[in-house]
Design a protein around this motif. Structure first.
Motif, PDB file in Angstrom:
ATOM      1  N   GLN A  99     -10.322  -7.111  -8.349  1.00 29.65           N
ATOM      2  CA  GLN A  99     -10.269  -7.568  -6.957  1.00 29.65           C
ATOM      3  C   GLN A  99     -10.199  -6.397  -5.985  1.00 29.65           C
ATOM      4  N   GLN A 100      -9.381  -5.411  -6.302  1.00 22.33           N
ATOM      5  CA  GLN A 100      -9.247  -4.261  -5.404  1.00 22.33           C
ATOM      6  C   GLN A 100     -10.514  -3.416  -5.398  1.00 22.33           C
ATOM      7  N   LEU A 101     -11.132  -3.242  -6.556  1.00 19.79           N
ATOM      8  CA  LEU A 101     -12.378  -2.479  -6.607  1.00 19.79           C
ATOM      9  C   LEU A 101     -13.491  -3.189  -5.861  1.00 19.79           C
ATOM     10  N   THR A 102     -13.514  -4.508  -5.948  1.00 25.33           N
ATOM     11  CA  THR A 102     -14.521  -5.280  -5.217  1.00 25.33           C
ATOM     12  C   THR A 102     -14.264  -5.209  -3.711  1.00 25.33           C
ATOM     13  N   MET A 103     -12.999  -5.282  -3.328  1.00 23.85           N
ATOM     14  CA  MET A 103     -12.642  -5.233  -1.915  1.00 23.85           C
ATOM     15  C   MET A 103     -13.102  -3.919  -1.268  1.00 23.85           C
ATOM     16  N   PRO A 159       0.830  -1.213   0.000  1.00 24.20           N
ATOM     17  CA  PRO A 159       0.000   0.000   0.000  1.00 24.20           C
ATOM     18  C   PRO A 159       0.865   1.264   0.000  1.00 24.20           C
ATOM     19  N   ASN A 160       0.328   2.310  -0.547  1.00 31.90           N
ATOM     20  CA  ASN A 160       0.993   3.615  -0.535  1.00 31.90           C
ATOM     21  C   ASN A 160       0.492   4.392   0.684  1.00 31.90           C
ATOM     22  N   THR A 161       1.322   4.476   1.701  1.00 31.75           N
ATOM     23  CA  THR A 161       0.934   5.143   2.950  1.00 31.75           C
ATOM     24  C   THR A 161       1.603   6.506   3.126  1.00 31.75           C
ATOM     25  N   ILE A 162       2.201   7.031   2.067  1.00 33.40           N
ATOM     26  CA  ILE A 162       2.848   8.346   2.149  1.00 33.40           C
ATOM     27  C   ILE A 162       1.779   9.416   2.344  1.00 33.40           C
ATOM     28  N   ILE A 177      -5.551   5.692  -3.689  1.00 35.01           N
ATOM     29  CA  ILE A 177      -4.117   5.907  -3.546  1.00 35.01           C
ATOM     30  C   ILE A 177      -3.470   4.793  -2.732  1.00 35.01           C
ATOM     31  N   GLN A 178      -4.066   4.486  -1.605  1.00 30.64           N
ATOM     32  CA  GLN A 178      -3.428   3.571  -0.665  1.00 30.64           C
ATOM     33  C   GLN A 178      -3.546   2.105  -1.083  1.00 30.64           C
ATOM     34  N   TYR A 179      -4.707   1.719  -1.648  1.00 31.25           N
ATOM     35  CA  TYR A 179      -4.959   0.294  -1.825  1.00 31.25           C
ATOM     36  C   TYR A 179      -5.295  -0.154  -3.250  1.00 31.25           C
ATOM     37  N   ILE A 180      -5.475   0.763  -4.167  1.00 26.17           N
ATOM     38  CA  ILE A 180      -5.860   0.334  -5.525  1.00 26.17           C
ATOM     39  C   ILE A 180      -4.703   0.524  -6.505  1.00 26.17           C
TER      40      ILE A 180
END
Length: 449
Positions: A373-377, A50-53, A388-391
């Motif tokens: 998968q990410q959009l469904t999640m 994930p992008n956590t910046i 930004i963080q998860y997709i």
């Protein structure tokens, strides 16, 4: 008729301008397809993080002003350029405020383009290789201009002339560079999400992730250009791109609309034939931003245009609260919604309620599946921050730049690849994003000089 390149004549089976342009440009497009093939048929790393910046939210800092323009900086992430007036006046403002950058970037970019031509020659018929060797890429791009100029608004070249006059950069060089997009379509990803997919906010969100060239100089001159044209020439809009680029690949407008685009290197038979005679797609996309007030306007523009190469386009309309995709080629212009999502594949490109999406290409299972998968999640809570963080970070899409638009509240998040000599992660999807209020951008006061 051979226009300005009579030296091509000894090598042409048929000296017809549009056919020559089409032949030369189809081969050059094939070179881009070959380059991207292994990448597209791959998939994101299973170890993607994930992008956590933290998102950069400081106000832009004014660095220079012109009669028809203002230049702002956002740390070392990007610059924001506002321009006002007629097409020529807006070009003058750009050429003046960005003169130093343009006189480095444009010649460097042109040399980079020339350096990439050699790899094409071993992949084309001997007679065509001889044309490219003898006449050069500049001749191919001049033929592209001849094949597209009748479908291009005069205001593009008026603005380009102003940019050239103020900066001193050669006009023909600028014109040729602006037609590169017809030759080197990027991979890229997009989504539009609304209603149940974004129920936590009820807003329409749109993603445009540009996966293109990060080896050349594009990454060193990122720019968000905000246009404030005269009232007779459209409405306010913005381009996310790089210095001196006046076509649109990524952007949004004051009509609560935004565009996304994917170059299709792996089409299926439903795309039909391509062409290189018509309106360059970066100019068509800008016309949507600058002149269209509704999604229906954009649908009419796309379906009635003299189209060229294979693409996937996306247009969102925050006033209506939804997004439509487009299967786009010279032969077809199919409007796509969540219920007729194409290509149809329940395994790697399944339908998702109130979402239209593509990952990297049309036939690209690895990236499409991971994006689904990410959009469904995060369905029900798709937001700018979660994207930004998860997709984009997990799908690993958007190496050169990313723009995420909330077309309801008119917010923009953008990120750019690491510049030469920069620090931190390389690709836009793993770097810091900036956040901007687009309503503030539209309402920026004009200079008072």
């Amino acid at each position: 008729v051979l226009f300005a390149v009579p030296r091509l004549a000894p090598y042409l089976p048929m000296a017809v301008s549009s056919r020559v342009a089409a032949c030369v440009l189809v081969v050059l497009c094939l070179s881009a397809h070959t380059t991207n093939a292994a990448y597209c048929h791959g998939s994101p790393s299973p170890n993607a993080q994930p992008n956590t910046i933290p998102i950069y939210t400081e106000a832009p800092v004014l660095v220079a002003t012109h009669t028809n323009g203002k230049l702002y900086s956002m740390a070392n992430i990007t610059q924001i350029l506002h321009v006002w007036g007629s097409p020529y006046e807006m070009g003058i403002a750009q050429g003046t405020l960005l003169k130093a950058e343009l006189n480095i970037f444009m010649p460097t970019l042109w040399e980079y383009i020339l350096s990439q031509v050699g790899s094409v020659l071993t992949k084309v018929p001997a007679w065509l290789a001889k044309i490219i060797e003898t006449a050069g890429i500049d001749a191919a791009l001049d033929l592209t201009y001849e094949a597209t100029k009748d479908y291009t608004g005069a205001y593009f070249y008026e603005e380009m002339q102003g940019l050239s006059d103020a900066s001193g950069v050669d006009f023909k060089m600028l014109r040729r560079i602006h037609l590169i997009g017809e030759l080197t379509k990027g991979a890229c990803s997009m989504y539009g999400a609304w209603d149940t997919a974004t129920s936590s906010t009820g807003h329409l969100f749109q993603l445009r992730a540009l996966d293109w060239d990060t080896e050349g100089p594009y990454k060193d001159y990122p720019l968000i250009t905000v246009y404030h044209p005269n009232s007779t020439n459209g409405h306010a809009f913005l381009n996310v791109g790089f210095a001196g680029w006046i076509g649109s690949m990524t952007g949004a407008s004051s009509e609560q609309m935004a565009i996304s685009e994917i170059g299709v290197s792996f089409p299926d038979s439903t795309f039909g034939e391509e062409s290189r005679v018509g309106i360059p797609f970066t100019y068509l996309l800008r016309d949507i931003l600058q002149f269209d007030k509704t999604l229906d306007n954009a649908i009419d523009r796309i379906t009635t245009a003299k189209r060229t190469c294979d693409l996937i386009l996306g247009v969102g309309d925050g006033k209506l609260g939804y997004f439509r995709g487009f299967q786009y080629s010279s032969s077809v212009a199919n409007v796509i919604d969540p219920l007729n999502l194409l290509p149809a594949n329940d395994t790697w490109h399944p339908q998702i309620k109130d979402v239209v999406y593509w990952g990297m290409d049309w036939l690209c299972p690895g990236y499409n599946q991971k994006l689904s998968q990410q959009l469904t999640m995060y369905h029900g809570n798709i937001t700018g921050e979660n994207t930004i963080q998860y997709i984009t970070s997990i799908v690993q899409t958007g190496n050169l730049h990313i723009a995420i638009s909330d077309l309801t509240s008119m917010e923009l998040w953008a990120s750019f690849a690491r510049k030469t000599g920069g620090t931190g992660n390389q690709y836009a999807y793993e770097r810091q994003f900036v956040h901007l209020d687009m309503n503030q951008l539209w309402n920026e006061p004009a200079p008072t000089l």
